[in-house]
Design an enzyme around this catalytic site. Structure first.
Site, PDB file in Angstrom:
ATOM      1  N   THR A 198       0.847 -11.889  11.253  1.00 10.35           N
ATOM      2  CA  THR A 198       0.799 -10.688  10.674  1.00 10.35           C
ATOM      3  C   THR A 198       1.695 -10.154   9.753  1.00 10.35           C
ATOM      4  O   THR A 198       1.318  -9.662   8.817  1.00 10.35           O
ATOM      5  CB  THR A 198       0.803  -9.704  12.073  1.00 10.35           C
ATOM      6  OG1 THR A 198      -0.166  -9.885  12.725  1.00 10.35           O
ATOM      7  CG2 THR A 198       0.770  -8.279  11.490  1.00 10.35           C
TER       8      THR A 198
ATOM      9  N   ASN B 212       6.392 -13.972  11.878  1.00  8.46           N
ATOM     10  CA  ASN B 212       6.556 -12.666  12.514  1.00  8.46           C
ATOM     11  C   ASN B 212       8.074 -12.897  13.039  1.00  8.46           C
ATOM     12  O   ASN B 212       8.896 -11.812  12.998  1.00  8.46           O
ATOM     13  CB  ASN B 212       5.684 -12.601  13.814  1.00  8.46           C
ATOM     14  CG  ASN B 212       4.384 -12.057  13.324  1.00  8.46           C
ATOM     15  OD1 ASN B 212       4.160 -11.618  12.260  1.00  8.46           O
ATOM     16  ND2 ASN B 212       3.412 -12.243  14.298  1.00  8.46           N
TER      17      ASN B 212
ATOM     18  N   LYS C 155       1.261  -1.256  14.242  1.00 13.86           N
ATOM     19  CA  LYS C 155       2.061  -1.954  14.366  1.00 13.86           C
ATOM     20  C   LYS C 155       3.199  -1.807  13.371  1.00 13.86           C
ATOM     21  O   LYS C 155       2.952  -1.589  12.080  1.00 13.86           O
ATOM     22  CB  LYS C 155       1.559  -3.361  13.920  1.00 13.86           C
ATOM     23  CG  LYS C 155       0.845  -3.944  14.968  1.00 13.86           C
ATOM     24  CD  LYS C 155       0.418  -5.208  14.682  1.00 13.86           C
ATOM     25  CE  LYS C 155      -0.773  -6.157  15.588  1.00 13.86           C
ATOM     26  NZ  LYS C 155      -1.010  -7.420  15.251  1.00 13.86           N
TER      27      LYS C 155
ATOM     28  N   ASP D 222      -7.109  -7.067  15.913  1.00  8.90           N
ATOM     29  CA  ASP D 222      -6.363  -8.175  16.314  1.00  8.90           C
ATOM     30  C   ASP D 222      -6.024  -8.202  17.981  1.00  8.90           C
ATOM     31  O   ASP D 222      -6.151  -9.305  18.270  1.00  8.90           O
ATOM     32  CB  ASP D 222      -4.989  -7.958  15.915  1.00  8.90           C
ATOM     33  CG  ASP D 222      -3.965  -9.216  15.885  1.00  8.90           C
ATOM     34  OD1 ASP D 222      -4.369 -10.330  15.344  1.00  8.90           O
ATOM     35  OD2 ASP D 222      -2.767  -8.837  16.575  1.00  8.90           O
TER      36      ASP D 222
ATOM     37  N   ASP E 212      -4.609  -9.355   7.162  1.00 12.45           N
ATOM     38  CA  ASP E 212      -3.357 -10.158   7.131  1.00 12.45           C
ATOM     39  C   ASP E 212      -3.524 -11.701   7.433  1.00 12.45           C
ATOM     40  O   ASP E 212      -2.825 -12.573   7.088  1.00 12.45           O
ATOM     41  CB  ASP E 212      -2.271  -9.493   8.092  1.00 12.45           C
ATOM     42  CG  ASP E 212      -2.697  -9.414   9.604  1.00 12.45           C
ATOM     43  OD1 ASP E 212      -4.005  -9.487   9.745  1.00 12.45           O
ATOM     44  OD2 ASP E 212      -2.104  -9.037  10.459  1.00 12.45           O
ATOM     45  N   HIS E 213      -4.794 -11.847   7.924  1.00 10.65           N
ATOM     46  CA  HIS E 213      -4.964 -13.235   8.709  1.00 10.65           C
ATOM     47  C   HIS E 213      -6.439 -13.228   9.199  1.00 10.65           C
ATOM     48  O   HIS E 213      -6.793 -12.126   9.543  1.00 10.65           O
ATOM     49  CB  HIS E 213      -3.787 -13.817   9.485  1.00 10.65           C
ATOM     50  CG  HIS E 213      -3.624 -12.985  10.703  1.00 10.65           C
ATOM     51  ND1 HIS E 213      -4.457 -13.032  11.738  1.00 10.65           N
ATOM     52  CD2 HIS E 213      -2.409 -12.170  10.985  1.00 10.65           C
ATOM     53  CE1 HIS E 213      -3.940 -12.153  12.537  1.00 10.65           C
ATOM     54  NE2 HIS E 213      -2.888 -11.500  11.982  1.00 10.65           N
TER      55      HIS E 213
HETATM   56 ZN    ZN Z   1      -2.015  -9.795  12.366  1.00  6.62          ZN
END
Ligand code: ZN
Length: 565
Positions: free
Chosen positions: A88, A109, A170, A302, A347-348
């Site tokens: 992320t 991360n 987040k 997510d 982000d992925h």
């Molecule tokens: Zn993520």
């Protein structure tokens, strides 16, 4: 290299007649070119956490809300988070900086800084390690580790009237998209939205954030019923045994007092979108002289993927609900009369739970065994290297069974080299490991160029390698190895691999007045910032982006024309 679309279209249109009639006069007129649009007043940058290109392909036919609007714009179905560490924080760090993690400095991360006095030596990507109150698990949040400016940071340097606002569930998404100079930055913490320590918050904003937090907290306290299952999702409503329980039939009821039920549900995204819209209104985003930036990262996809995998009814409900949440956000900005350019990416990507993949797909996926744990690796590495265990602290540090591994600083240089070599050999001999690279190998590997789908594994690892922060060894697992052991409850699937199910994400742009088009050629998330910079007329010195400008208008306007300032 990018060719202006107008030129390509003109060449194609006139190539055939010129070839057929050798002496034909040159064409006297081209199709009229639409007038260039002024810079938009707002950049709306959206990230959907863990939204893979695979999910995009699976769901695009069903959307009628905000996603449907984005599908009428510039559609790049094969965007790449081109690096290996598909997590992320690194992923969000690429979106508005135009730089890969090797340049943003956000290599994971969590990484390790063995020079720190703190126990465990772990560092969280958006924490202030200089604040004694901060820890990786309960960080004092800052963007300080981000080594480059975001689009909002850059615009504020040029014109201090630009407002730069970021919202997510987040903190790391807010910090990496918002950057160093945010005018409002809010994320979710247990039962409410919070902001940076010591941040000055406008009174109206504070009241609206408090109201948003209270509404969410009330829902959590009282509980909430199941979310209705859209008709076409019903075929996915089927239980798969996993560990001690099942996945595949969750409908997002919130049990009273369970904040986790709220967070990992479409309700979290709805609350995030509603707060973003409130902030846009409170701060009059898009209604001033300068271009503003509103970054919104929706986290629930997510959480849903981690808890339930990607192919059950849970993800189906989630992505259909997100479509509505996006529609509400766009409609709200429309109602405020704002001229905005929107981008949505991720982000992925992500991968489904092995238990369901095992029944539905080939090749099979499997869960990791225990042989890559530090407890299992340490004695093997000591034996192979012939080095004595350090007197103080562990031999190896790592955040999991793959990625960055760090060797104790207590060893001599010579012993450290032996341990690095032994760790690489032990890892490469493990049947679940694809390969392992040393920091020395990665340091001399050039930053990759060309099509991201063709990057070799070492190039992918290089794209998220920072010599000051990355491990002494980077270990990559084989395709299909799910790095969550059997029997783990509440955590079904994850991402983080160098494989394209985790790297490939959609990139969608939309602006009123732009003609839509779809371009399946691979592009990168680091192309987003240069593309937006050109649209808003922001000049950035050559060499500061890893990406390049993409055309956002399917019509004849060249949205990559030289910016005016
Ligand atoms: Zn993520």
């Amino acid at each position: 290299m990018r060719l202006p679309l107008a030129l390509c279209a003109a060449s194609l249109a006139f190539a055939a007649p010129v070839a057929a009639q050798d002496a034909a006069p040159p064409p006297s007129a081209e199709a009229p070119q639409p007038a260039p649009l002024p810079a938009p007043k707002l950049v709306l940058a959206i990230s959907v956490d863990q939204f893979s290109a695979d999910l995009f392909a699976e769901y695009r036919q069903h959307w009628t809300g905000g996603f449907a609007r984005l599908l009428s714009g510039a559609v790049f179905p094969s965007g790449f988070q081109s690096h290996a560490a598909t997590e992320t924080c690194p992923g969000h760090s690429t979106i508005l900086t135009g730089a890969r993690p090797s340049r943003t400095g956000i290599v994971a991360n969590n990484w390790f800084d063995l020079s720190l006095a703190r126990p465990g030596k772990q560092v969280y990507c958006s924490e202030d390690v200089t604040d004694p109150a901060s820890s990786p698990k309960d960080p004092v949040v800052t963007p300080n580790f981000l080594k480059v400016p975001t689009l909002g940071d850059r615009l504020k340097v040029v014109d201090k009237r630009t407002r730069n606002v970021a919202v997510s569930a987040k903190d790391r998404a807010v910090m990496m998209m918002g950057g160093h100079a945010t005018d409002a930055a809010f994320w979710w913490k247990k039962d409410g939205f919070v902001t940076l320590k010591g941040a000055r918050v406008d009174k109206v904003v504070a009241a609206d954030v408090a109201a948003a937090s209270k509404a969410a907290a009330d829902t959590i306290a009282a509980g909430a019923p199941e979310v209705p299952v859209p008709d076409w999702c019903r075929g996915k409503d089927r239980a798969f045994p996993i560990g001690g329980g099942t996945i595949g039939t969750g409908h997002f009821a919130v049990r009273p007092g369970k904040d986790g039920d709220f967070r990992a549900s479409p309700r979290m995204d709805a609350a995030t979108g509603a707060l973003a819209l409130k902030l846009a209104d409170d701060l009059k985003l898009g209604r001033g002289k300068a271009t503003d930036v509103l970054s919104v990262s929706f986290s629930a996809t997510d959480y849903v993927g981690h808890g339930n995998g990607t192919e059950g009814v849970e993800m189906c409900i989630q992505l259909m609900a997100l479509d509505q949440t996006l529609g509400t956000l766009f409609a709200g900005l429309d109602a405020q009369g704002i001229d905005y350019v929107a981008v949505l990416t991720a982000d992925h990507g992500g991968y489904d739970a092995p238990e369901r993949l095992d029944q539905q797909a080939y090749p099979q996926a499997v869960r990791i065994d225990g042989t890559m744990s530090l407890d299992a690796l340490t004695p093997l590495v000591l034996a192979k290297s012939g080095v004595a265990a350090p007197a103080d602290g562990p031999l190896l540090y790592a955040d999991g069974p793959f990625g960055d591994f760090y060797v104790s600083k207590a060893l001599s240089g010579e012993d450290k080299d032996k341990v690095v070599a032994a760790l690489v050999a032990v890892a490469k001999a493990n049947p679940q490991v694809e390969t392992a690279f040393t920091a020395a190998e990665l340091a001399v590997t050039p930053s990759p160029t060309g099509s991201p789908q063709d990057f070799t594994l070492i190039q992918r690892a290089r794209a998220s390698f920072d010599p000051m922060r990355s491990g002494d060894v980077v270990i990559l697992l084989k395709r299909g190895i799910m790095p969550i052991p059997k029997g783990t409850t509440g955590y079904a699937a994850t991402h983080g691999s160098p494989w394209d199910y985790d790297r490939r994400v959609p990139i969608l742009f939309w602006r009123k007045g732009y003609a839509g088009f779809e371009q399946p050629h691979p592009v990168e998330t680091v192309d987003i910032a240069p593309s937006l910079a050109a649209v808003v007329g922001l000049k950035v010195p050559a060499g500061q982006f890893d990406g390049r400008c993409l055309d956002l208008d399917g019509g004849a306007r060249d949205t990559c024309a030289t910016p005016t300032r």
